[in-house]
Design a protein around this motif. Structure first.
Motif, short mmCIF file in Angstrom:
data_model
loop_
_atom_site.label_atom_id
_atom_site.label_comp_id
_atom_site.label_asym_id
_atom_site.label_seq_id
_atom_site.Cartn_x
_atom_site.Cartn_y
_atom_site.Cartn_z
N VAL A 22 -11.24 -6.77 5.83
CA VAL A 22 -10.39 -7.91 6.15
C VAL A 22 -9.53 -8.24 4.93
N ILE A 23 -8.23 -8.33 5.17
CA ILE A 23 -7.26 -8.66 4.13
C ILE A 23 -6.86 -10.12 4.31
N GLY A 24 -6.96 -10.90 3.24
CA GLY A 24 -6.64 -12.32 3.30
C GLY A 24 -5.18 -12.58 3.66
N PRO A 25 -4.92 -13.76 4.22
CA PRO A 25 -3.56 -14.08 4.69
C PRO A 25 -2.53 -14.20 3.57
N GLU A 26 -2.98 -14.40 2.35
CA GLU A 26 -2.05 -14.53 1.22
C GLU A 26 -1.55 -13.19 0.71
N LEU A 27 -2.15 -12.09 1.19
CA LEU A 27 -1.73 -10.75 0.77
C LEU A 27 -0.86 -10.10 1.84
N ASN A 28 -0.03 -9.17 1.42
CA ASN A 28 0.79 -8.38 2.33
C ASN A 28 -0.04 -7.18 2.76
N LEU A 29 -0.24 -7.03 4.06
CA LEU A 29 -1.11 -5.97 4.57
C LEU A 29 -0.64 -4.58 4.14
N VAL A 30 0.64 -4.29 4.27
CA VAL A 30 1.15 -2.97 3.92
C VAL A 30 1.03 -2.71 2.42
N GLU A 31 1.38 -3.69 1.60
CA GLU A 31 1.28 -3.52 0.15
C GLU A 31 -0.18 -3.33 -0.28
N THR A 32 -1.08 -4.09 0.33
CA THR A 32 -2.50 -3.95 0.02
C THR A 32 -2.99 -2.57 0.42
N LEU B 33 5.27 6.08 0.91
CA LEU B 33 3.95 5.69 1.38
C LEU B 33 4.02 4.34 2.10
N ARG B 34 4.70 3.38 1.52
CA ARG B 34 4.80 2.05 2.12
C ARG B 34 5.53 2.09 3.47
N ARG B 35 6.55 2.92 3.56
CA ARG B 35 7.29 3.07 4.82
C ARG B 35 6.36 3.66 5.89
N GLU C 72 2.84 2.66 10.73
CA GLU C 72 1.53 2.85 11.36
C GLU C 72 0.79 1.54 11.58
N THR C 73 1.35 0.43 11.16
CA THR C 73 0.73 -0.88 11.29
C THR C 73 1.05 -1.45 12.67
#
Length: 102
Positions: A33-43, A6-8, A13-14
């Motif tokens: 909106v995802i905060g800068p402290e989070l990883n976009l793909v993991e979130t 899923l992460r791959r 797709e990002t």
């Protein structure tokens, strides 16, 4: 689809996207909106996996929010670069600074 696969897929797709391409998603209330402290793909993966505990924590801390009119105004008038990935029905975005020129 879960875990590494899923992460791959989400990472593949990002991509970067312009505000003009995001406006229709904002208009339908689907832009997150995802905060800068989070990883976009993991979130995105945690949202896709329905990890309610993690997502609720991020929401409570203001690290995951629905895009506001203030976000939209800033994106229209700035050179913000947005990274995006779709986790239907949501489009998740994260701001990144343009590269510094020395």
């Amino acid at each position: 689809m879960h875990g590494t696969e899923l992460r791959r897929k989400l990472a593949e797709e990002t991509g970067q996207i312009t505000w003009q391409e995001l406006e229709r998603h904002f208009a339908r209330g689907a832009l997150i909106v995802i905060g800068p402290e989070l990883n976009l793909v993991e979130t995105a993966a945690r949202i896709a996996e329905d990890d309610a505990v993690s997502v609720q924590g991020w929401i409570q801390r203001g690290q995951v929010v629905r895009a506001t009119d203030e976000h939209a105004r800033r994106w229209v008038h700035s050179r913000s670069r947005l990274w995006a990935v779709v986790v239907a029905p949501w489009v998740l975005v994260q701001e990144s600074e343009p590269p510094k020129i020395h």
